[in-house]
Design an enzyme around this catalytic site. Structure first.
Site, PDB file in Angstrom:
ATOM      1  CG  ASP A  36      92.711  58.936 167.932  1.00 56.87           C
ATOM      2  OD1 ASP A  36      92.673  58.605 166.598  1.00 56.87           O
ATOM      3  OD2 ASP A  36      93.387  59.659 168.549  1.00 56.87           O
ATOM      4  CB  ALA A  37      87.746  56.973 166.212  1.00 55.59           C
ATOM      5  N   GLY A  38      90.640  58.051 164.717  1.00 52.44           N
ATOM      6  CA  GLY A  38      91.234  59.133 163.512  1.00 52.44           C
ATOM      7  C   GLY A  38      91.809  58.222 162.507  1.00 52.44           C
ATOM      8  CB  THR A  75     102.662  48.949 162.656  1.00 54.41           C
ATOM      9  OG1 THR A  75     101.859  48.500 161.311  1.00 54.41           O
ATOM     10  CG2 THR A  75     102.539  48.241 163.967  1.00 54.41           C
ATOM     11  CG  HIS A  76     101.301  55.171 159.289  1.00 53.22           C
ATOM     12  ND1 HIS A  76     100.312  55.140 158.210  1.00 53.22           N
ATOM     13  CD2 HIS A  76     101.925  56.163 158.773  1.00 53.22           C
ATOM     14  CE1 HIS A  76     100.265  55.838 157.388  1.00 53.22           C
ATOM     15  NE2 HIS A  76     101.058  56.705 157.473  1.00 53.22           N
ATOM     16  CG  ASP A  85      97.128  56.187 159.952  1.00 56.53           C
ATOM     17  OD1 ASP A  85      97.088  54.965 160.245  1.00 56.53           O
ATOM     18  OD2 ASP A  85      97.154  56.536 158.761  1.00 56.53           O
ATOM     19  NE  ARG A 103      83.267  53.453 157.669  1.00 52.65           N
ATOM     20  CZ  ARG A 103      84.423  53.031 157.493  1.00 52.65           C
ATOM     21  NH1 ARG A 103      84.874  52.328 158.689  1.00 52.65           N
ATOM     22  NH2 ARG A 103      85.035  52.891 156.432  1.00 52.65           N
TER      23      ARG A 103
HETATM   24  C1  GRF Z   1     102.354  47.971 156.571  1.00 50.03           C
HETATM   25  O1  GRF Z   1     103.551  48.903 156.111  1.00 50.03           O
HETATM   26  C2  GRF Z   1     101.348  48.566 157.445  1.00 50.03           C
HETATM   27  O2  GRF Z   1     101.983  49.536 158.307  1.00 50.03           O
HETATM   28  C3  GRF Z   1     100.423  49.249 156.281  1.00 50.03           C
HETATM   29  O3  GRF Z   1     100.534  48.121 155.278  1.00 50.03           O
HETATM   30  C4  GRF Z   1     101.438  47.276 155.559  1.00 50.03           C
HETATM   31  C5  GRF Z   1     100.987  46.113 155.699  1.00 50.03           C
HETATM   32  O4  GRF Z   1     101.782  44.980 155.517  1.00 50.03           O
HETATM   33  N1  GRF Z   1      99.353  49.643 156.844  1.00 50.03           N
HETATM   34  P1  GRF Z   1     101.978  43.510 155.827  1.00 50.03           P
HETATM   35  O5  GRF Z   1     100.354  43.010 155.616  1.00 50.03           O
HETATM   36  O6  GRF Z   1     102.204  43.121 157.138  1.00 50.03           O
HETATM   37  O7  GRF Z   1     102.733  42.547 154.782  1.00 50.03           O
END
Ligand code: GRF
Length: 191
Positions: A140-142, A107-108, A144, A64
């Site tokens: 960060d490195a965690g 983004t999550h 989400d 990794r």
């Molecule tokens: C998004 O909801 C993102 O937050 C999650 O996976 C999805 C990615 O979708 N980790 P895309 O590849 O942008 O269509």
């Protein structure tokens, strides 16, 4: 503001960024789009849009750490102001994030700190929440973790499946990603 976007999948959030740039609604330069594996639709649609693309294949490196170093070097070669993880399903090292001065945006599809990890939508549904949503944050490195920039709620409907709920979240997530980048670009000093 120069950005490098990292994807692992279809890249529909990335497409929203590409569309906003093309429409003149988002003043950022997408320096490159990179993936951690071959054959992603995210990279395919980026080259179709005429963008520079690259793959640093996780499975081609013995460790990794070596993969992370190669990714860091490749992303750094584009001198981005911000690196965006847009559905990039790999954890990067603290060294990666330091290289980009902590400006690694993620983004999550859940309201962090609830339901981090690869199955944020599934886990929220399994818990039975009635409201979930999405989060844009400095990573960060965690897993989400890191300072939250923007969040928006999405209601869970009785008839939802993981797919239908994720699709509704992604509609909001795309808008939030574009508006966050626009705000960062507006705040960025001119080059
Ligand atoms: C998004 O909801 C993102 O937050 C999650 O996976 C999805 C990615 O979708 N980790 P895309 O590849 O942008 O269509």
């Amino acid at each position: 503001m120069r950005i490098v976007v990292l994807v692992s999948g279809t890249g529909s959030n990335l497409q929203a960024v590409i569309d906003a740039v093309k429409a003149g609604e988002l003043d950022v330069e997408i320096a490159a789009v990179g993936a951690d594996r071959e054959g992603t639709y995210g990279v395919e649609r980026s080259s179709e849009a005429g963008l520079e693309t690259f793959v640093v294949n996780f499975n081609s490196f013995p460790t990794r750490t070596e993969w992370d170093e190669a990714l860091t070097a490749r992303v750094a070669s584009y001198s981005p102001d911000v690196v965006v993880s847009s559905g990039f399903m790999r954890i990067v090292s603290a060294e990666f994030i330091e290289t980009f001065n902590g400006r690694y945006l993620n983004t999550h599809p859940a309201l962090l700190p609830a339901f981090p990890g690869a199955h944020g939508v599934r886990d929220a549904m399994a818990y039975g929440v009635k409201v979930t949503g999405c989060t844009v944050h400095w990573a960060d490195a965690g897993v989400d973790t890191g300072p939250i920039i923007a969040q928006e709620a999405v209601a869970v409907e009785d008839a939802d499946t993981e797919e239908s709920l994720h699709e509704r979240i992604k509609v909001v997530e795309r808008r939030l990603l574009v508006s966050t980048l626009a705000a960062l670009a507006a705040a960025a000093p001119p080059n």
